[in-house]
Design a protein around this motif. Structure first.
Motif, short mmCIF file in Angstrom:
data_model
loop_
_atom_site.label_atom_id
_atom_site.label_comp_id
_atom_site.label_asym_id
_atom_site.label_seq_id
_atom_site.Cartn_x
_atom_site.Cartn_y
_atom_site.Cartn_z
N THR A 3 -0.38 3.26 7.47
CA THR A 3 0.85 3.77 6.84
C THR A 3 1.42 2.80 5.81
O THR A 3 2.43 3.09 5.18
N HIS A 4 0.79 1.64 5.66
CA HIS A 4 1.30 0.62 4.74
C HIS A 4 1.21 1.02 3.28
O HIS A 4 1.85 0.40 2.43
N ILE A 5 0.43 2.06 2.98
CA ILE A 5 0.24 2.48 1.58
C ILE A 5 1.28 3.51 1.15
O ILE A 5 1.32 3.88 -0.03
N LEU A 6 2.11 3.98 2.07
CA LEU A 6 3.07 5.03 1.73
C LEU A 6 4.05 4.57 0.66
O LEU A 6 4.70 3.54 0.79
N PHE A 7 4.12 5.37 -0.42
CA PHE A 7 5.08 5.19 -1.50
C PHE A 7 4.88 3.87 -2.26
O PHE A 7 5.79 3.42 -2.96
N ARG A 8 3.70 3.28 -2.11
CA ARG A 8 3.40 2.05 -2.84
C ARG A 8 2.80 2.38 -4.20
O ARG A 8 2.35 3.49 -4.46
N GLU A 9 2.76 1.38 -5.08
CA GLU A 9 2.21 1.57 -6.42
C GLU A 9 0.69 1.77 -6.34
O GLU A 9 0.04 1.31 -5.40
N PHE A 10 0.14 2.45 -7.36
CA PHE A 10 -1.28 2.79 -7.35
C PHE A 10 -2.16 1.55 -7.29
O PHE A 10 -3.21 1.56 -6.64
N SER A 11 -1.77 0.49 -7.98
CA SER A 11 -2.58 -0.73 -7.98
C SER A 11 -2.76 -1.26 -6.56
O SER A 11 -3.81 -1.83 -6.23
N PHE A 12 -1.78 -1.09 -5.71
CA PHE A 12 -1.89 -1.53 -4.31
C PHE A 12 -2.72 -0.53 -3.50
O PHE A 12 -3.56 -0.92 -2.69
N VAL A 13 -2.51 0.76 -3.73
CA VAL A 13 -3.22 1.79 -2.97
C VAL A 13 -4.73 1.69 -3.17
O VAL A 13 -5.51 1.87 -2.23
N GLN A 14 -5.16 1.36 -4.37
CA GLN A 14 -6.60 1.30 -4.65
C GLN A 14 -7.19 -0.10 -4.50
O GLN A 14 -8.37 -0.32 -4.75
N ALA A 15 -6.38 -1.08 -4.07
CA ALA A 15 -6.80 -2.47 -4.09
C ALA A 15 -7.96 -2.79 -3.15
O ALA A 15 -8.78 -3.65 -3.47
N THR A 16 -8.06 -2.12 -2.01
CA THR A 16 -9.12 -2.42 -1.03
C THR A 16 -9.69 -1.13 -0.47
O THR A 16 -9.02 -0.09 -0.50
N PRO A 17 -10.91 -1.16 0.07
CA PRO A 17 -11.47 0.03 0.72
C PRO A 17 -10.59 0.54 1.87
O PRO A 17 -10.47 1.75 2.06
N HIS A 18 -9.98 -0.38 2.62
CA HIS A 18 -9.10 0.04 3.72
C HIS A 18 -7.89 0.80 3.18
O HIS A 18 -7.47 1.81 3.76
N ASN A 19 -7.31 0.31 2.09
CA ASN A 19 -6.16 1.00 1.50
C ASN A 19 -6.55 2.39 1.01
O ASN A 19 -5.81 3.36 1.18
N ARG A 20 -7.72 2.50 0.40
CA ARG A 20 -8.17 3.80 -0.11
C ARG A 20 -8.41 4.77 1.05
O ARG A 20 -8.02 5.94 0.97
N ALA A 21 -9.07 4.30 2.09
CA ALA A 21 -9.32 5.15 3.25
C ALA A 21 -8.00 5.56 3.91
O ALA A 21 -7.84 6.70 4.35
N SER A 22 -7.04 4.64 3.96
CA SER A 22 -5.73 4.94 4.54
C SER A 22 -5.01 6.01 3.74
O SER A 22 -4.38 6.91 4.31
N TYR A 23 -5.11 5.93 2.42
CA TYR A 23 -4.46 6.92 1.56
C TYR A 23 -5.11 8.29 1.76
O TYR A 23 -4.40 9.31 1.85
N LEU A 24 -6.42 8.33 1.82
CA LEU A 24 -7.12 9.60 2.04
C LEU A 24 -6.71 10.22 3.37
O LEU A 24 -6.45 11.42 3.46
#
Length: 310
Positions: free
Chosen positions: A35-56
């Protein structure tokens, strides 16, 4: 760690009220839960594979009711949903995902939730890999090969004159075996996330020729690649989310309880209503910043009221 420390420094005044240890506990719990990616900037959301999977995973859990209801949406509609979770999410990625489904530039066509979601997963999670694949595909269409020397023929001359997006004939596209030879080197050397080499080989060994978007659609539909990403369930279970359903049932039960409760009891006393002091999980970053602003505004308004009374 860099982001955690950055958030700590940004909100140090609020965090000092309940301690640094609690902040880090909440922060890394949110990272573990995705849930750490909620409402964060795109640069953060795409920064790591874990962040990308979390967003998906978060996108699927939040909007799976779109698929459950059988609604069909356009690329612009899906982009609006993506922006609800990430305000600056780029339209370009949404359009690329839509082209995998639609095979053309008809961005106003309707798509099912499952078709868009699995195409979007491939485009978003493997974004850098697909850019390299597109370049290799274009070279092959032009009669070039990064690995071997190709002698131009009348056939290759035909391919050279074709556009990559053309879908007018079954002969369009490139030889699958040659395509895999080029991708094999990319899969071995790429520093970005790539689909498992064995699964890519499996996809390409099942056909003789294929187009670029045909290849992407095959990746999007492949169960093994979906499991390799690890963000979404299999397509058969896409509309199922028991934990979320249980939470929704609890909310519905609470709302139903409120709606059938009488305003007052027979003795004239107010009816017993569910307590509004429900457990609350404080976010360790952005909301703290917003809350500080609200508190400041509240203090100012209080001072103005006091001065007016005096």
């Amino acid at each position: 760690m860099e982001d955690a420390v950055s958030q700590l420094l940004e909100n140090r005044e609020d965090i000092s009220q309940y301690g640094i240890a609690r902040f880090f506990t909440e922060y890394f719990n949110s990272v573990r839960q995705g849930t750490h990616i909620l409402f964060r900037e795109f640069s953060f959301v795409q920064a790591t594979p874990h962040n990308r999977a979390s967003y998906l995973r978060t996108f699927w859990r939040c909007f799976r009711t779109v698929g459950k209801n059988g609604d069909l949406l356009t690329a612009k509609d899906y982009h609006c949903l993506l922006q609800l979770l990430c305000p600056d999410f780029p339209m370009e990625l949404t359009q690329k995902a839509a082209r995998i489904v639609l095979m053309d530039d008809a961005m106003d066509c309707l798509m099912s939730f499952s078709d868009f979601l699995f195409a979007f997963q491939i485009q978003f999670y493997y974004s850098e890999f697909l850019e390299s694949v597109a370049a290799i595909y274009q070279d092959l269409l032009a009669g070039k090969n990064p690995n071997t020397v190709i002698v131009p023929t009348s056939s290759s001359g035909q391919h050279r004159s074709r556009q990559a997006s053309s879908e007018c004939s079954p002969l369009d596209g490139v030889e699958a075996s040659l395509f895999y030879q080029c991708l094999e080197t990319l899969l071995d050397r790429s520093k970005y996330s790539c689909p498992p080499s064995a699964l890519v080989k499996e996809v390409l060994s099942s056909v003789q020729r294929l187009t670029f978007y045909g290849f992407l659609m095959a990746l999007a539909k492949h169960h093994g690649i979906n499991r390799a990403v690890g963000a979404l369930p299999d397509k058969g279970d896409l509309l199922l989310d028991p934990p979320m359903d249980q939470e929704l049932e609890k909310l519905v039960a609470q709302v139903s309880g409120l709606s059938i409760s009488t305003p007052a009891s027979s003795s004239g006393e107010p009816a017993n209503l569910p307590s509004r002091n429900s457990p609350r999980i404080n976010s360790p970053w952005k909301p703290l910043h917003h809350r500080r602003k609200v508190d400041t505004e509240s203090d100012i308004s209080t001072e103005e009221t006091d001065s007016s009374e005096n």
